[in-house]
Design a protein around this motif. Structure first.
Motif, PDB file in Angstrom:
ATOM      1  N   ILE A 102       0.834  -1.208   0.000  1.00  0.00           N
ATOM      2  CA  ILE A 102       0.000   0.000   0.000  1.00  0.00           C
ATOM      3  C   ILE A 102       0.869   1.257   0.000  1.00  0.00           C
ATOM      4  O   ILE A 102       0.793   2.090  -0.904  1.00  0.00           O
ATOM      5  N   GLY A 103       1.683   1.404   1.030  1.00  0.00           N
ATOM      6  CA  GLY A 103       2.540   2.578   1.091  1.00  0.00           C
ATOM      7  C   GLY A 103       3.066   2.830   2.478  1.00  0.00           C
ATOM      8  O   GLY A 103       2.865   2.034   3.400  1.00  0.00           O
ATOM      9  N   THR A 104       3.741   3.959   2.645  1.00  0.00           N
ATOM     10  CA  THR A 104       4.403   4.306   3.897  1.00  0.00           C
ATOM     11  C   THR A 104       3.935   5.676   4.374  1.00  0.00           C
ATOM     12  O   THR A 104       3.885   6.622   3.589  1.00  0.00           O
ATOM     13  N   VAL A 105       3.603   5.760   5.659  1.00  0.00           N
ATOM     14  CA  VAL A 105       3.279   7.032   6.300  1.00  0.00           C
ATOM     15  C   VAL A 105       4.469   7.436   7.162  1.00  0.00           C
ATOM     16  O   VAL A 105       4.932   6.637   7.988  1.00  0.00           O
ATOM     17  N   LYS A 153       5.198   0.643  -4.680  1.00  0.00           N
ATOM     18  CA  LYS A 153       5.339   0.356  -6.109  1.00  0.00           C
ATOM     19  C   LYS A 153       4.364  -0.718  -6.575  1.00  0.00           C
ATOM     20  O   LYS A 153       4.078  -0.825  -7.780  1.00  0.00           O
ATOM     21  N   ASN A 154       3.826  -1.509  -5.627  1.00  0.00           N
ATOM     22  CA  ASN A 154       2.887  -2.572  -5.980  1.00  0.00           C
ATOM     23  C   ASN A 154       1.419  -2.148  -5.849  1.00  0.00           C
ATOM     24  O   ASN A 154       0.527  -2.942  -6.117  1.00  0.00           O
ATOM     25  N   LEU A 155       1.173  -0.908  -5.435  1.00  0.00           N
ATOM     26  CA  LEU A 155      -0.205  -0.474  -5.211  1.00  0.00           C
ATOM     27  C   LEU A 155      -0.988  -0.411  -6.516  1.00  0.00           C
ATOM     28  O   LEU A 155      -2.164  -0.786  -6.569  1.00  0.00           O
ATOM     29  N   LEU A 156      -0.352   0.064  -7.587  1.00  0.00           N
ATOM     30  CA  LEU A 156      -1.017   0.209  -8.875  1.00  0.00           C
ATOM     31  C   LEU A 156      -0.449  -0.792  -9.881  1.00  0.00           C
ATOM     32  O   LEU A 156       0.717  -1.188  -9.772  1.00  0.00           O
ATOM     33  N   PRO A 157      -1.238  -1.190 -10.879  1.00  0.00           N
ATOM     34  CA  PRO A 157      -0.766  -2.197 -11.850  1.00  0.00           C
ATOM     35  C   PRO A 157       0.229  -1.649 -12.867  1.00  0.00           C
ATOM     36  O   PRO A 157       0.766  -2.395 -13.669  1.00  0.00           O
ATOM     37  N   ILE A 158       0.481  -0.340 -12.839  1.00  0.00           N
ATOM     38  CA  ILE A 158       1.463   0.277 -13.729  1.00  0.00           C
ATOM     39  C   ILE A 158       2.537   0.926 -12.866  1.00  0.00           C
ATOM     40  O   ILE A 158       2.311   1.173 -11.673  1.00  0.00           O
ATOM     41  N   PRO A 159       3.720   1.225 -13.431  1.00  0.00           N
ATOM     42  CA  PRO A 159       4.812   1.810 -12.619  1.00  0.00           C
ATOM     43  C   PRO A 159       4.586   3.289 -12.304  1.00  0.00           C
ATOM     44  O   PRO A 159       5.345   4.159 -12.705  1.00  0.00           O
TER      45      PRO A 159
END
Length: 361
Positions: A102-105, A153-159
């Motif tokens: 997902i990401g980092t806060v 980087k894995n949250l969306l199917p594109i870079p």
């Protein structure tokens, strides 16, 4: 058997301790420079520069299967013992949580996302005491009291990755704004980055909103809360058969946000030019890494034009660099560059020649 089990247990403890330990890292960048017309008053100077040398600790530790803690604390190191890099002054530092895929806060004091989209492919003189783009244009800011989210980087199917940062103003504002800076998001920084490594192509757009920064060509020495829009791109032409050649570019537009009127500024005894300031800046850069050798040749041109009712000023800087890469950690380099200020009637050119070495660990 007991000895084997004991050895395995000790090895397991050692591995866990090593995994949990923070990483010590740093970057030492020392150069010897001859600077002609160093102060734009005709005075020359020979300098030994530290060039934003730094040391820090960082780490990441798993808390659950899907959440980890991340942390970093970084300090400036004055390798030359003097100058602009004060020993152990604060650089980036934060504490945060990383959510799997997902990401980092992060919360703390760290570079704005407008700053971070400009990398080595946009600024070959990054960190240089005399030549870094912070010497010509707005935008190289590190935000205090900030909370940021950086997508995985894995949250969306594109870079494609996005980042957003909110600064707590905590009443820390200049007199060049009519907005109170005392709440969540007094300043905001955002970026959207597309990085296709297979094609060697990168493009990014970012914005600062209500973030304090300096207009180098203006007659105002204070930092001013400003809105800025930055676009960067780079392309590694090796992917299409031009081995070793990378091109990069940056364009930026900046203007003060919530600026008082001229009458209000005049009543405060301040420079009235802030009411009509704007800055247009750009960079063009090329790097050629000579195939099958440790050598790289670089060239860069950058310009920042600052305008207001009473004046129109421009800073131009062009230069070349030569690198010899010992390995990924150590690099020897030489630079030759000149900066010109068009509003000066004499002594309008500053020339820098230098050799130096960078070692990262």
């Amino acid at each position: 058997m007991k000895k084997v089990l004991l050895a395995a247990a000790v090895a397991s403890i050692s591995f866990s301790a090593a995994h949990a330990a923070p990483t010590l890292y740093g970057k030492l960048n020392v150069s010897l420079n001859q600077v002609d017309n160093n102060d734009f008053k005709g005075n020359d100077q020979t300098q030994l520069n530290s060039n934003a040398s730094r040391i820090g600790v960082k780490g990441e530790e798993k808390l659950t299967d899907n959440i980890g803690v991340v942390y970093l604390a970084e300090w400036s190191i004055s390798t030359d013992g003097s100058g602009s890099d004060t020993d152990l002054s604060a650089r980036n530092r934060y504490l945060g949580l990383k959510f799997k895929d997902i990401g980092t806060v992060k919360a703390g004091y760290f570079d704005s996302y407008l700053k971070t989209i400009a990398g080595d492919n946009q600024d070959i003189f990054n960190d240089d005491t005399n030549l870094d783009i912070t010497k010509t244009m707005y935008g190289e800011e590190r935000l205090k009291n900030a909370i940021g989210f950086e997508s995985d980087k894995n949250l969306l199917p594109i870079p494609l990755r996005f980042n957003v940062m909110a600064e707590m103003g905590e009443d820390n504002s200049s007199k060049y704004t009519t907005k109170k800076r005392n709440g969540f998001g007094s300043g905001v920084a955002t970026s959207l980055v597309y990085d296709n490594k297979d094609a060697g192509f990168n493009v990014a757009i970012a914005g600062n909103f209500g973030v304090q920064g300096k207009y180098n060509a203006s007659d105002i020495s204070d930092k001013i809360e400003s809105d800025s829009y930055r676009f960067t791109t780079s392309w590694d032409l090796t992917k299409i058969g031009v081995d070793g050649l990378t091109l990069g570019a940056l364009y930026q537009y900046t203007e003060p946000s919530n600026s008082p009127s001229k009458d209000q500024l005049k009543a405060l005894g301040l420079k009235t030019s802030a009411a009509s300031l704007d800055e247009k800046a750009w960079v063009l850069q090329a790097t050629y890494r000579v195939p099958s050798t440790p050598w790289a040749v670089k060239g860069q041109y950058q310009s920042a034009k600052t305008s207001w009712d009473e004046d129109d000023r421009k800073i131009d800087q062009y230069g070349v660099g030569l690198d010899y890469n010992f390995n990924k950690q150590g690099r020897f380099y030489a630079v030759l560059a000149q900066q010109k200020r068009n509003w000066l009637k004499e002594d309008d050119k500053k020339t820098v020649f230098g050799v130096g070495m960078i070692y990262s660990f």
